[in-house]
Design an enzyme around this catalytic site. Structure first.
Site, PDB file in Angstrom:
ATOM      1  N   GLU A  49       0.880  -1.171   0.000  1.00  0.00           N
ATOM      2  CA  GLU A  49       0.000   0.000   0.000  1.00  0.00           C
ATOM      3  C   GLU A  49       0.914   1.216   0.000  1.00  0.00           C
ATOM      4  O   GLU A  49       1.575   1.507   0.990  1.00  0.00           O
ATOM      5  CB  GLU A  49      -0.896  -0.016   1.241  1.00  0.00           C
ATOM      6  CG  GLU A  49      -1.792   1.197   1.367  1.00  0.00           C
ATOM      7  CD  GLU A  49      -2.524   1.249   2.707  1.00  0.00           C
ATOM      8  OE1 GLU A  49      -3.368   2.146   2.869  1.00  0.00           O
ATOM      9  OE2 GLU A  49      -2.242   0.411   3.590  1.00  0.00           O
ATOM     10  N   ASP A  60      -4.258   8.952   9.797  1.00  0.00           N
ATOM     11  CA  ASP A  60      -2.965   8.388  10.158  1.00  0.00           C
ATOM     12  C   ASP A  60      -2.466   8.903  11.501  1.00  0.00           C
ATOM     13  O   ASP A  60      -2.730  10.040  11.902  1.00  0.00           O
ATOM     14  CB  ASP A  60      -1.934   8.702   9.066  1.00  0.00           C
ATOM     15  CG  ASP A  60      -2.259   7.988   7.769  1.00  0.00           C
ATOM     16  OD1 ASP A  60      -2.347   6.757   7.804  1.00  0.00           O
ATOM     17  OD2 ASP A  60      -2.447   8.660   6.736  1.00  0.00           O
TER      18      ASP A  60
END
Length: 261
Positions: A49, A60
């Site tokens: 990814e 994140d």
């Protein structure tokens, strides 16, 4: 069946669970990030990814945010990224690359163009965590026209009706966030939490015909063993980045071997 789902199904015939690793494009430099991706593919990871960095990566945690900010100290562009990933995809046909980013840089590049160029470079899936599916009709059409998969995310707090809708619409694979919050560290989970994760995955499986990938907070082999038989892909993000930051590629590869071999 989509190209991505077919690849997963074929790989799963010989593996109890597949590996997906996360790399930030351009961190700590473009050359080093590409070298790191190549090393991972040489080691046999099933998926990478690749995150095209954005200044405000809301899904994140601290490690990936810091990597994105460091990467953005350089001048990066989506077209060059796609071309370079395409070269890797050609050289390592036993692995697949999925491109992840946020809507802002991809919208500026053009979502129709993104789907077309990704397909040309054999990038079979796209992950845009801040694009709601209700506002994604044009994007979905572009992906369908180019035979690539928009990968949707569900979380433990996704309402049941919405979870069922997203699971039903998933094609390449469904990204199942293992816990609430951002990517990054997680404490040792007790039996109650494990049971809750099992129930959550079982609920998704009632609605999803596509393969299932699970990420966020995976750091230990025991967590991957818990997922085996319940999911198709274990996704390693912040843990791999932390290992890389501490000991470079060697430490990162050691973590992958410890987790999957």
């Amino acid at each position: 069946m989509s190209q991505l789902a077919t690849f997963i199904e074929e790989k799963r015939q010989n593996k109890p669970i597949l590996s997906m690793t996360h790399v930030v494009y351009g961190y700590p430099s473009v050359e080093e990030s590409l070298s790191w991706m190549e090393k991972l593919m040489q080691e046999g990871v099933d998926f990478i990814e690749v995150q095209f960095p954005f200044s405000d990566p809301v899904a994140d945690g601290p490690s990936i945010v810091a990597a994105c900010h460091k990467a953005l100290e350089q001048k990066l562009d989506v077209e060059t990224c796609l071309s370079q990933l395409g070269n890797l995809a050609k050289d390592y046909p036993n692995s697949r690359i999925v491109l992840m980013s946020y809507l802002n840089p991809m919208y500026r590049f053009g979502l129709d163009k993104l789907a077309k160029r990704a397909a040309e470079e054999n990038i079979l899936g796209l992950i845009l965590p801040d694009l709601p599916i209700e506002q994604a009709a044009t994007y979905q059409s572009a992906c369908k026209a180019n035979n690539i998969d928009p990968v949707w995310l569900v979380t433990p707090v996704t309402p049941p009706d919405r979870l069922a809708m997203l699971a039903n619409q998933a094609s390449g694979f469904l990204y199942c966030v293992a816990r609430s919050g951002v990517t990054g560290h997680s404490s040792h989970e007790g039996k109650a939490k494990q049971t809750s994760l099992d129930d959550y995955l079982a609920q998704i499986k009632q609605h999803a015909s596509a393969p299932m990938g699970v990420g966020f907070g995976i750091r230990e082999r025991a967590q991957i063993e818990q997922l085996t038989g319940k999911a198709d892909i274990a996704i390693i993000g912040s843990a791999l980045l932390d290992a890389y930051n501490q000991g470079g590629q060697e430490a990162g590869i050691k973590l992958i071997k410890d987790l999957f071999h």
